[in-house]
Design a protein around this motif. Structure first.
Motif, PDB file in Angstrom:
ATOM      1  N   ALA A  21       0.991  -1.126   0.029  1.00 19.31           N
ATOM      2  CA  ALA A  21      -0.105  -0.150  -0.057  1.00 19.31           C
ATOM      3  C   ALA A  21       0.828   1.217  -0.220  1.00 19.31           C
ATOM      4  O   ALA A  21       2.019   1.288   0.678  1.00 19.31           O
ATOM      5  N   GLY A  22       0.417   2.349  -0.853  1.00 24.61           N
ATOM      6  CA  GLY A  22       1.237   3.365  -0.857  1.00 24.61           C
ATOM      7  C   GLY A  22       2.219   3.654  -2.025  1.00 24.61           C
ATOM      8  O   GLY A  22       2.717   4.474  -2.447  1.00 24.61           O
ATOM      9  N   GLU A  23       2.504   2.263  -2.678  1.00 23.30           N
ATOM     10  CA  GLU A  23       3.651   2.342  -3.603  1.00 23.30           C
ATOM     11  C   GLU A  23       2.809   2.496  -5.023  1.00 23.30           C
ATOM     12  O   GLU A  23       1.735   2.732  -5.111  1.00 23.30           O
ATOM     13  N   SER A  24       3.622   2.542  -6.045  1.00 21.82           N
ATOM     14  CA  SER A  24       3.065   2.907  -7.283  1.00 21.82           C
ATOM     15  C   SER A  24       3.503   1.596  -8.306  1.00 21.82           C
ATOM     16  O   SER A  24       4.387   0.905  -8.079  1.00 21.82           O
ATOM     17  N   LEU A  25       2.624   1.693  -9.546  1.00 22.47           N
ATOM     18  CA  LEU A  25       2.692   0.619 -10.746  1.00 22.47           C
ATOM     19  C   LEU A  25       2.392   1.367 -11.962  1.00 22.47           C
ATOM     20  O   LEU A  25       1.685   2.271 -11.658  1.00 22.47           O
ATOM     21  N   LEU A  75      -1.222   3.461 -17.743  1.00 22.68           N
ATOM     22  CA  LEU A  75      -2.044   3.687 -16.637  1.00 22.68           C
ATOM     23  C   LEU A  75      -1.028   3.866 -15.235  1.00 22.68           C
ATOM     24  O   LEU A  75      -0.551   2.706 -14.908  1.00 22.68           O
ATOM     25  N   GLN A  76      -0.721   5.030 -15.184  1.00 19.38           N
ATOM     26  CA  GLN A  76       0.097   5.170 -13.897  1.00 19.38           C
ATOM     27  C   GLN A  76      -0.619   5.164 -12.580  1.00 19.38           C
ATOM     28  O   GLN A  76      -1.469   5.910 -12.626  1.00 19.38           O
ATOM     29  N   PHE A 107      -4.456   7.841 -10.198  1.00 20.53           N
ATOM     30  CA  PHE A 107      -4.119   7.265 -11.222  1.00 20.53           C
ATOM     31  C   PHE A 107      -4.123   8.493 -12.505  1.00 20.53           C
ATOM     32  O   PHE A 107      -4.852   9.204 -12.494  1.00 20.53           O
ATOM     33  N   THR A 108      -3.410   8.024 -13.426  1.00 19.88           N
ATOM     34  CA  THR A 108      -3.329   8.972 -14.762  1.00 19.88           C
ATOM     35  C   THR A 108      -3.331   7.957 -15.937  1.00 19.88           C
ATOM     36  O   THR A 108      -2.372   7.201 -16.021  1.00 19.88           O
TER      37      THR A 108
END
Length: 123
Positions: free
Chosen positions: A14-18, A80-81, A67-68
């Motif tokens: 949780a809190g991380e990015s993909l 999808l960032q 999300f972007t």
């Protein structure tokens, strides 16, 4: 028909990015809408984010600001960032696209879909 292939899923905290990618086997320029959907275990597949050919975007409320979505026509790829991931974002994420004009950002089952990529967010 253009084939769509997703990648970039995985297990994060949780809190991380993909960043998810959706690569098309042909040109994506003609797609009026490209979108990301997700399906959590035991639930229906739901819209996450969409991008139109004119550059407009639309997001489901729970991912706004985190999300972007973007598309690179030169690379035939949509992205999808995903930032500040939460356990409730855990799902299989699908890339989808359609040629027909109208209908907001909806993509129908009969349009083009990828096979999905698993995103798991641990708490």
């Amino acid at each position: 028909q253009v084939q769509l292939v997703e990648s970039g899923g995985g297990l994060v905290q949780a809190g991380e990015s993909l960043t998810l990618s959706c690569v098309a086997s042909g040109s994506i320029y003609s797609f009026h809408v490209m979108a990301w959907y997700r399906q959590a275990p035991g639930k229906q597949r739901k819209f996450v984010a969409g991008t139109a050919r004119n550059g407009n975007t639309h997001y489901e409320n729970s991912v706004k600001g985190r999300f972007t979505i973007s598309r690179d026509n030169a690379k035939n790829t949509m992205y999808l960032q995903m930032n500040s991931l939460k356990p409730e974002d855990t799902a299989v994420y699908y890339c989808a696209a359609r040629l027909w004009i109208g209908g907001g950002y909806e993509v129908k089952e009969t349009d083009s879909w990828g096979q999905g990529t698993q995103v798991t967010v641990s708490s």
